[in-house]
Write an enzyme that holds these catalytic residues in place. Structure first.
Site, PDB file in Angstrom:
ATOM      1  N   ASP A   1      36.915  44.190  36.659  1.00 22.45           N
ATOM      2  CA  ASP A   1      37.382  43.406  35.511  1.00 22.45           C
ATOM      3  C   ASP A   1      36.392  43.523  34.363  1.00 22.45           C
ATOM      4  OD1 ASP A   1      39.745  42.205  36.575  1.00 22.45           O
ATOM      5  OD2 ASP A   1      38.486  40.870  37.754  1.00 22.45           O
TER       6      ASP A   1
ATOM      7  N   ASP B   1      31.939  47.743  38.490  1.00 21.10           N
ATOM      8  CA  ASP B   1      32.641  46.475  38.460  1.00 21.10           C
ATOM      9  C   ASP B   1      34.064  46.801  37.973  1.00 21.10           C
ATOM     10  OD1 ASP B   1      33.010  43.593  38.108  1.00 21.10           O
ATOM     11  OD2 ASP B   1      32.971  44.073  35.978  1.00 21.10           O
TER      12      ASP B   1
ATOM     13  N   SER C   1      36.772  40.533  42.797  1.00 22.58           N
ATOM     14  CA  SER C   1      38.198  40.184  42.820  1.00 22.58           C
ATOM     15  C   SER C   1      38.877  40.532  44.146  1.00 22.58           C
ATOM     16  CB  SER C   1      38.924  40.906  41.685  1.00 22.58           C
ATOM     17  OG  SER C   1      40.305  40.622  41.754  1.00 22.58           O
TER      18      SER C   1
END
Ligand code: B16
Ligand code: MG
Length: 218
Positions: free
Chosen positions: A10, A8, A115
């Site tokens: 963020d 991942d 994102s």
């Protein structure tokens, strides 16, 4: 034997989660909606549009689609203003050493982020070229907790979920990894990431040996 890792972005690679929080808080406040860090926890890993829908529902605010698009653009503009500050030294402790070790040991590296700004942020950090595949918010149809982002990562890397470890900091992301059949190492607090197979406070000190021993211990 672990063949690949899916990260991942963020909250795992870089703390851009704080910029998402600030931008959403600014937007919520502009609509007179209260927005706390506790509510923010529910937005981590969740797409831009679903995040906005949640905030509007918390404030009982109903808007038409054109207005929602306008607000998402505004939030993203604010987010990008904050994210302007991202430089390689902002990478979270332990990430670069671990990526280097993975490269050295020929373990593939993929990104599984909700994102739409992921490539831009990885470029700013100077690590874009280290990734063998990037699955981001521009490529997926279903946001975390749906496993699509990690399933696509696995299929592009050409490994099965059982050969891949996912690193996640969000409840929605851990849920996505687990429902996709991946071993998931949560980054953060065990109370928040209770569905993860193992939880460590940060990426600091992460090594292939440590990852493999966590996997071996179930
Ligand atoms: P954007 P991740 C997620 O990234 C963030 O955690 C989440 O807060 C954000 O709303 C989402 O990306 C969409 O981001 O507005 O930049 O497209 O944690 O999955 O790497
Ligand atoms: Mg995250």
């Amino acid at each position: 034997m672990i063949k690949a890792c899916l990260f991942d972005m963020d909250g795992v690679i870089v703390d851009t989660a704080k910029f998402h929080f600030l931008a959403w808080q600014r937007l919520a406040n502009s609509l007179s909606i209260e927005f706390t860090e506790v509510q923010n926890e529910e937005l981590k890993g969740v797409s831009r549009v679903e995040s906005l829908e949640k905030i509007l529902s918390w404030g009982n605010v109903v808007l038409n689609n054109a207005k929602k698009v306008e607000l998402m653009d505004l939030k993203n503009r604010w987010y990008l203003e904050y994210a302007e500050q991202v430089v390689p030294s902002e990478m979270l402790p332990g990430v670069l050493d671990f990526l280097n070790e993975l490269k050295q040991k020929d373990i593939r590296i993929g990104l599984g982020s909700s994102s739409k700004n992921a490539v831009l942020i990885l470029e700013k950090l100077g690590i874009l070229a280290m990734f063998d595949t990037i699955i981001d918010g521009n490529k997926i149809h279903m946001s975390k907790p749906h496993p699509e982002v990690f399933q696509r990562g696995a299929s592009e890397l050409k490994f099965t979920p059982s050969e891949i470890v996912v690193f996640e900091d969000a409840q929605s992301g851990v849920e996505a990894a687990k429902s996709g059949g991946f071993y998931c190492i949560g980054i953060g607090e065990p109370a928040v990431l209770s569905l993860a197979d193992a939880v460590v406070p940060s990426m600091a000190g992460m090594t292939v040996e440590k990852m493999e021993s966590l996997v071996a211990n179930g």
